[in-house]
Design a protein around this motif. Sequence first.
Motif, PDB file in Angstrom:
ATOM      1  N   PRO A  55       0.860  -1.214   0.250  1.00 35.19           N
ATOM      2  CA  PRO A  55       0.103   0.002  -0.137  1.00 35.19           C
ATOM      3  C   PRO A  55       0.822   1.172  -0.033  1.00 35.19           C
ATOM      4  O   PRO A  55       1.878   1.311   0.708  1.00 35.19           O
ATOM      5  N   GLY A  56       0.339   2.181  -0.809  1.00 38.85           N
ATOM      6  CA  GLY A  56       1.249   3.528  -1.010  1.00 38.85           C
ATOM      7  C   GLY A  56       2.397   3.499  -1.766  1.00 38.85           C
ATOM      8  O   GLY A  56       3.221   4.541  -2.190  1.00 38.85           O
ATOM      9  N   VAL A  57       2.532   2.379  -2.566  1.00 39.60           N
ATOM     10  CA  VAL A  57       3.508   2.425  -3.336  1.00 39.60           C
ATOM     11  C   VAL A  57       2.914   2.398  -4.794  1.00 39.60           C
ATOM     12  O   VAL A  57       2.245   1.494  -5.467  1.00 39.60           O
ATOM     13  N   PRO A  82      12.706   6.197  -4.629  1.00 38.21           N
ATOM     14  CA  PRO A  82      13.134   5.664  -3.291  1.00 38.21           C
ATOM     15  C   PRO A  82      14.435   5.077  -3.206  1.00 38.21           C
ATOM     16  O   PRO A  82      15.121   4.799  -4.337  1.00 38.21           O
ATOM     17  N   LEU A  83      15.072   4.854  -2.052  1.00 36.01           N
ATOM     18  CA  LEU A  83      16.504   4.358  -1.912  1.00 36.01           C
ATOM     19  C   LEU A  83      16.167   2.866  -2.064  1.00 36.01           C
ATOM     20  O   LEU A  83      15.305   2.556  -1.384  1.00 36.01           O
ATOM     21  N   TYR A  84      17.139   2.323  -2.615  1.00 39.27           N
ATOM     22  CA  TYR A  84      16.740   0.938  -2.545  1.00 39.27           C
ATOM     23  C   TYR A  84      17.999   0.407  -1.778  1.00 39.27           C
ATOM     24  O   TYR A  84      19.170   0.654  -2.002  1.00 39.27           O
ATOM     25  N   VAL A 112       8.798  -1.725   2.962  1.00 39.56           N
ATOM     26  CA  VAL A 112       8.964  -0.322   2.428  1.00 39.56           C
ATOM     27  C   VAL A 112       9.049   0.494   3.630  1.00 39.56           C
ATOM     28  O   VAL A 112       8.038   0.377   4.535  1.00 39.56           O
ATOM     29  N   LEU A 113       9.960   1.426   3.813  1.00 41.58           N
ATOM     30  CA  LEU A 113       9.919   2.339   4.749  1.00 41.58           C
ATOM     31  C   LEU A 113       9.717   3.949   4.302  1.00 41.58           C
ATOM     32  O   LEU A 113      10.181   4.246   3.312  1.00 41.58           O
ATOM     33  N   LYS A 114       8.887   4.484   5.160  1.00 39.72           N
ATOM     34  CA  LYS A 114       8.448   5.729   4.895  1.00 39.72           C
ATOM     35  C   LYS A 114       8.648   6.693   6.067  1.00 39.72           C
ATOM     36  O   LYS A 114       8.513   6.119   7.257  1.00 39.72           O
ATOM     37  N   GLY A 122      19.311   8.872   6.614  1.00 40.19           N
ATOM     38  CA  GLY A 122      19.379  10.187   6.271  1.00 40.19           C
ATOM     39  C   GLY A 122      18.607  10.710   5.199  1.00 40.19           C
ATOM     40  O   GLY A 122      17.489  10.327   4.754  1.00 40.19           O
ATOM     41  N   VAL A 123      19.144  11.725   4.440  1.00 38.74           N
ATOM     42  CA  VAL A 123      18.636  12.671   3.321  1.00 38.74           C
ATOM     43  C   VAL A 123      18.382  11.465   2.188  1.00 38.74           C
ATOM     44  O   VAL A 123      17.618  11.612   1.436  1.00 38.74           O
ATOM     45  N   ARG A 124      19.399  10.467   2.118  1.00 40.18           N
ATOM     46  CA  ARG A 124      19.231   9.473   0.847  1.00 40.18           C
ATOM     47  C   ARG A 124      17.846   8.718   0.959  1.00 40.18           C
ATOM     48  O   ARG A 124      17.427   8.227   0.002  1.00 40.18           O
ATOM     49  N   GLY A 125      17.214   8.528   2.055  1.00 37.34           N
ATOM     50  CA  GLY A 125      16.090   8.058   2.430  1.00 37.34           C
ATOM     51  C   GLY A 125      14.947   8.793   2.498  1.00 37.34           C
ATOM     52  O   GLY A 125      13.829   8.485   2.729  1.00 37.34           O
ATOM     53  N   ALA A 126      14.976  10.101   1.986  1.00 43.00           N
ATOM     54  CA  ALA A 126      13.832  10.996   2.106  1.00 43.00           C
ATOM     55  C   ALA A 126      12.701  10.694   1.184  1.00 43.00           C
ATOM     56  O   ALA A 126      11.575  11.024   1.630  1.00 43.00           O
TER      57      ALA A 126
END
Length: 137
Positions: A55-57, A82-84, A112-114, A122-126
């Motif tokens: 959900p949400g992807v 997103p970051l993989y 999936v992390l949100k 960090g910023v890479r996972g924004a």
Amino acid sequence: MKHILASSIIAFALIFSGCSSVGSSVSHNSGRPDGSISDDMNYFRSLADFLENVPGVSVQGQGNNAYITIRGISSFNTTNEPLYVIDGHAVGNSYIEANRIVTPNDIDYVRVLKGPDAAIYGVRGANGVIEIVTRKV
């Protein structure tokens, strides 16, 4: 006679109402983190197949041409992808690269992390993080 027939039908329905469906490709096993998607029946043919069940992807396109975004995430970078992360190693923001590195049959689960959950990257996972964990042999 009608009473016996009706009772038999009700009993039959009650017996089979508790059966789970066989062949469901998406499983949510207790040994895996909450919110993770796995494919114990090996139905999925690409990483996008896993992500379509989250959900949400949003998955647009197919195969290597897929474009993945996570709803509710705004970009701090030039891309909304997103970051993989595969087995704890960040591989970048390219779906094509992540899909090339791992085959669907090797994936144990995808999570999936949100928002605050993605902050550990960090910023890479924004724009969110897609964690892929492979099966251990």
